[in-house]
Design a protein around this motif. Structure first.
Motif, PDB file in Angstrom:
ATOM      1  N   ALA A  45       0.813  -1.215   0.000  1.00 39.33           N
ATOM      2  CA  ALA A  45       0.000   0.000   0.000  1.00 39.33           C
ATOM      3  C   ALA A  45       0.851   1.271   0.000  1.00 39.33           C
ATOM      4  CB  ALA A  45      -0.962   0.003   1.192  1.00 39.33           C
ATOM      5  N   PHE A  46       1.878   1.338   0.836  1.00 39.57           N
ATOM      6  CA  PHE A  46       2.703   2.546   0.882  1.00 39.57           C
ATOM      7  C   PHE A  46       3.443   2.739  -0.439  1.00 39.57           C
ATOM      8  CE2 PHE A  46       6.500   5.007   1.956  1.00 39.57           C
ATOM      9  CZ  PHE A  46       5.897   6.129   2.490  1.00 39.57           C
ATOM     10  N   GLN A  47       3.930   1.660  -1.013  1.00 37.96           N
ATOM     11  CA  GLN A  47       4.650   1.753  -2.283  1.00 37.96           C
ATOM     12  C   GLN A  47       3.715   2.207  -3.407  1.00 37.96           C
ATOM     13  OE1 GLN A  47       5.069  -0.678  -0.042  1.00 37.96           O
ATOM     14  NE2 GLN A  47       7.177  -0.281   0.512  1.00 37.96           N
ATOM     15  N   TYR A  48       2.466   1.744  -3.395  1.00 37.24           N
ATOM     16  CA  TYR A  48       1.504   2.197  -4.393  1.00 37.24           C
ATOM     17  C   TYR A  48       1.257   3.699  -4.239  1.00 37.24           C
ATOM     18  CZ  TYR A  48       0.375  -2.765  -5.083  1.00 37.24           C
ATOM     19  OH  TYR A  48       0.435  -4.096  -5.347  1.00 37.24           O
ATOM     20  N   GLU A  66      -3.919   6.198   2.839  1.00 36.65           N
ATOM     21  CA  GLU A  66      -4.885   5.899   3.893  1.00 36.65           C
ATOM     22  C   GLU A  66      -4.995   4.399   4.136  1.00 36.65           C
ATOM     23  OE1 GLU A  66      -8.299   8.058   2.492  1.00 36.65           O
ATOM     24  OE2 GLU A  66      -7.713   9.863   3.599  1.00 36.65           O
ATOM     25  N   SER A  67      -4.924   3.611   3.066  1.00 34.98           N
ATOM     26  CA  SER A  67      -4.909   2.149   3.223  1.00 34.98           C
ATOM     27  C   SER A  67      -3.672   1.711   3.993  1.00 34.98           C
ATOM     28  CB  SER A  67      -4.925   1.449   1.863  1.00 34.98           C
ATOM     29  OG  SER A  67      -6.133   1.659   1.211  1.00 34.98           O
ATOM     30  N   LEU A  71      -3.674  -0.260   7.498  1.00 31.71           N
ATOM     31  CA  LEU A  71      -3.024  -1.568   7.586  1.00 31.71           C
ATOM     32  C   LEU A  71      -1.737  -1.548   8.412  1.00 31.71           C
ATOM     33  CD1 LEU A  71      -3.454  -2.481   3.830  1.00 31.71           C
ATOM     34  CD2 LEU A  71      -4.662  -3.549   5.744  1.00 31.71           C
ATOM     35  N   ARG A  72      -1.372  -0.368   8.903  1.00 30.52           N
ATOM     36  CA  ARG A  72      -0.133  -0.187   9.663  1.00 30.52           C
ATOM     37  C   ARG A  72       1.087  -0.616   8.854  1.00 30.52           C
ATOM     38  NH1 ARG A  72      -1.646   0.891  15.014  1.00 30.52           N
ATOM     39  NH2 ARG A  72      -3.727   0.201  15.529  1.00 30.52           N
ATOM     40  N   ASP A  73       1.123  -0.184   7.621  1.00 29.02           N
ATOM     41  CA  ASP A  73       2.219  -0.507   6.703  1.00 29.02           C
ATOM     42  C   ASP A  73       3.532   0.028   7.271  1.00 29.02           C
ATOM     43  OD1 ASP A  73       4.112  -0.228   4.459  1.00 29.02           O
ATOM     44  OD2 ASP A  73       2.396  -0.743   3.201  1.00 29.02           O
TER      45      ASP A  73
END
Length: 105
Positions: A45-48, A66-67, A71-73
């Motif tokens: 998610a963070f990479q996206y 936000e995802s 998800l606590r990425d």
């Protein structure tokens, strides 16, 4: 093995951004859509968020950010220092996530 996995997670957004500049956005976005399906799914998610921020797709980048927060990425630990998300710094949604993370100082 875990070290290699962490390194791949950091290279992935850089590779997508570089590819979009050399090949154009269409093939890169197509390749990205294939990576959004399981088994990777939300685990990137963070990479996206980084990739979409660099493509100028601010709304989508913020959705992914936000995802990542939900998800606590672990990539969120780089939020303040990551140059790939700089296009998001002026956005209210970005500042809200940053505030919620309660970074020191």
């Amino acid at each position: 093995m875990a070290r290699i996995w962490r390194q791949r997670r950091r290279v992935f957004p850089l590779q997508a951004c570089a590819n979009s500049r050399s090949w154009g956005a269409r093939p890169t976005r197509s390749a990205l859509s294939r990576t959004c399906t399981p088994p990777r799914g939300d685990s990137f998610a963070f990479q996206y968020a980084e990739i979409h921020a660099q493509w100028g797709d601010i709304a989508c980048a913020l959705d992914w950010l936000e995802s990542a927060y939900r998800l606590r990425d672990p990539g969120l630990g780089y939020l303040r220092s990551d140059v790939l998300v700089e296009p998001l710094h002026q956005e209210a949604r970005y500042r809200g996530i940053e505030r919620n993370l309660e970074f020191p100082g």
